[in-house]
Design a protein around this motif. Structure first.
Motif, PDB file in Angstrom:
ATOM      1  N   GLU A  94      -1.742  -4.578  -7.312  1.00 28.61           N
ATOM      2  CA  GLU A  94      -2.001  -3.945  -6.017  1.00 28.61           C
ATOM      3  C   GLU A  94      -0.788  -3.183  -5.461  1.00 28.61           C
ATOM      4  O   GLU A  94      -0.948  -2.193  -4.764  1.00 28.61           O
ATOM      5  CB  GLU A  94      -2.438  -4.999  -4.997  1.00 28.61           C
ATOM      6  N   LEU A  95       0.431  -3.665  -5.739  1.00 27.62           N
ATOM      7  CA  LEU A  95       1.632  -3.032  -5.173  1.00 27.62           C
ATOM      8  C   LEU A  95       1.939  -1.728  -5.891  1.00 27.62           C
ATOM      9  O   LEU A  95       1.637  -1.580  -7.086  1.00 27.62           O
ATOM     10  CB  LEU A  95       2.832  -3.976  -5.290  1.00 27.62           C
ATOM     11  N   PRO A  96       2.549  -0.753  -5.178  1.00 25.91           N
ATOM     12  CA  PRO A  96       2.880   0.524  -5.812  1.00 25.91           C
ATOM     13  C   PRO A  96       3.940   0.376  -6.916  1.00 25.91           C
ATOM     14  O   PRO A  96       4.783  -0.512  -6.854  1.00 25.91           O
ATOM     15  CB  PRO A  96       3.403   1.379  -4.663  1.00 25.91           C
ATOM     16  N   ILE A  97       3.864   1.272  -7.900  1.00 26.10           N
ATOM     17  CA  ILE A  97       4.768   1.235  -9.053  1.00 26.10           C
ATOM     18  C   ILE A  97       5.582   2.519  -9.073  1.00 26.10           C
ATOM     19  O   ILE A  97       5.043   3.605  -8.848  1.00 26.10           O
ATOM     20  CB  ILE A  97       3.957   1.129 -10.364  1.00 26.10           C
ATOM     21  N   LYS A  98       6.872   2.387  -9.363  1.00 26.94           N
ATOM     22  CA  LYS A  98       7.739   3.561  -9.494  1.00 26.94           C
ATOM     23  C   LYS A  98       8.469   3.478 -10.824  1.00 26.94           C
ATOM     24  O   LYS A  98       8.995   2.438 -11.194  1.00 26.94           O
ATOM     25  CB  LYS A  98       8.750   3.630  -8.350  1.00 26.94           C
ATOM     26  N   ASN A 113       2.389   5.400  -8.951  1.00 28.72           N
ATOM     27  CA  ASN A 113       2.420   5.850  -7.561  1.00 28.72           C
ATOM     28  C   ASN A 113       3.604   6.760  -7.276  1.00 28.72           C
ATOM     29  O   ASN A 113       3.536   7.625  -6.414  1.00 28.72           O
ATOM     30  CB  ASN A 113       2.475   4.641  -6.626  1.00 28.72           C
ATOM     31  N   ALA A 114       4.714   6.531  -7.988  1.00 29.39           N
ATOM     32  CA  ALA A 114       5.912   7.353  -7.772  1.00 29.39           C
ATOM     33  C   ALA A 114       6.736   7.370  -9.049  1.00 29.39           C
ATOM     34  O   ALA A 114       6.666   6.458  -9.867  1.00 29.39           O
ATOM     35  CB  ALA A 114       6.743   6.776  -6.623  1.00 29.39           C
ATOM     36  N   VAL A 125       2.560  12.986 -16.870  1.00 34.44           N
ATOM     37  CA  VAL A 125       2.778  12.122 -15.717  1.00 34.44           C
ATOM     38  C   VAL A 125       1.709  12.440 -14.687  1.00 34.44           C
ATOM     39  O   VAL A 125       1.482  13.596 -14.349  1.00 34.44           O
ATOM     40  CB  VAL A 125       4.183  12.344 -15.105  1.00 34.44           C
ATOM     41  N   GLU A 126       1.037  11.392 -14.196  1.00 30.85           N
ATOM     42  CA  GLU A 126       0.022  11.566 -13.143  1.00 30.85           C
ATOM     43  C   GLU A 126       0.360  10.649 -11.990  1.00 30.85           C
ATOM     44  O   GLU A 126       0.553   9.446 -12.162  1.00 30.85           O
ATOM     45  CB  GLU A 126      -1.357  11.230 -13.708  1.00 30.85           C
ATOM     46  N   ILE A 127       0.449  11.236 -10.788  1.00 28.89           N
ATOM     47  CA  ILE A 127       0.713  10.456  -9.574  1.00 28.89           C
ATOM     48  C   ILE A 127      -0.632  10.075  -8.972  1.00 28.89           C
ATOM     49  O   ILE A 127      -1.469  10.940  -8.720  1.00 28.89           O
ATOM     50  CB  ILE A 127       1.544  11.266  -8.553  1.00 28.89           C
ATOM     51  N   VAL A 128      -0.839   8.767  -8.761  1.00 28.83           N
ATOM     52  CA  VAL A 128      -2.122   8.298  -8.188  1.00 28.83           C
ATOM     53  C   VAL A 128      -1.908   7.819  -6.770  1.00 28.83           C
ATOM     54  O   VAL A 128      -0.841   7.440  -6.378  1.00 28.83           O
ATOM     55  CB  VAL A 128      -2.746   7.174  -9.035  1.00 28.83           C
ATOM     56  N   ILE A 148       9.527  -1.683  -9.737  1.00 22.91           N
ATOM     57  CA  ILE A 148      10.289  -0.722 -10.528  1.00 22.91           C
ATOM     58  C   ILE A 148      10.059  -0.988 -12.012  1.00 22.91           C
ATOM     59  O   ILE A 148      10.145  -2.120 -12.468  1.00 22.91           O
ATOM     60  CB  ILE A 148      11.805  -0.842 -10.216  1.00 22.91           C
ATOM     61  N   VAL A 149       9.780   0.100 -12.749  1.00 17.65           N
ATOM     62  CA  VAL A 149       9.667   0.026 -14.207  1.00 17.65           C
ATOM     63  C   VAL A 149      10.583   1.097 -14.767  1.00 17.65           C
ATOM     64  O   VAL A 149      10.532   2.257 -14.346  1.00 17.65           O
ATOM     65  CB  VAL A 149       8.208   0.264 -14.675  1.00 17.65           C
TER      66      VAL A 149
END
Length: 147
Positions: free
Chosen positions: A107-111, A127-128, A144-147, A78-79
């Motif tokens: 490597e872990l997803p970021i929200k 990622n979210a 904002v770009e979702i990858v 979480i950021v």
């Protein structure tokens, strides 16, 4: 007194080990000092087991179990917007956030969550993102770009 008559003292010789299970002449033959019958006479004695409590209900079974942990949970980093706003960088991707110390693993997803406010235009690749955070970034002129 001569050299051939000297003997070491009792303490110097020490105690010889018990020779268990070496026949009836040793004094520890047949049952090998374990007595007859019972759990202590068996090779897999109950008393030697880890967490064995003498036949009473073990503590790991007495204490109630609480909570639930999903085997399918995805660890998300979480950021908050507050951190992104405090930084001088304007383009944020996983590497930039790692360099700033916002995340611990690339490597872990970021929200991104909408905790705090933002007044400058930033570009975010994550990622979210929460709907509120996305709206706040776009209102400030960012992308904002979702990858």
């Amino acid at each position: 007194m001569e050299l051939n008559t000297l003997n070491p003292g009792k303490a110097a010789k020490g105690k010889s080990r018990k020779r268990i299970g070496r026949g009836p002449g040793s004094g520890f033959g047949t049952t090998a000092g374990r007595g007859q019958k019972g759990a202590g006479a068996r090779k897999s004695a109950q008393a030697g087991r880890v967490a064995f409590e003498g036949g009473q209900m073990p503590i790991h079974r007495r204490i109630p179990k609480r909570g639930f942990k999903s085997h399918f949970a995805k660890d998300t980093q979480i950021v908050n917007l507050k951190k992104l706003a405090s930084c001088s960088v304007t383009d944020f991707d996983a590497q930039a956030m790692f360099d700033q110390g916002f995340i611990k693993n690339i490597e872990l997803p970021i929200k991104v969550l909408a905790f705090g406010t933002i007044d400058k235009a930033i570009n975010v690749k994550v990622n979210a993102i929460s709907e509120k955070a996305k709206a706040m970034i776009e209102a400030a002129g960012g992308k904002v770009e979702i990858v």
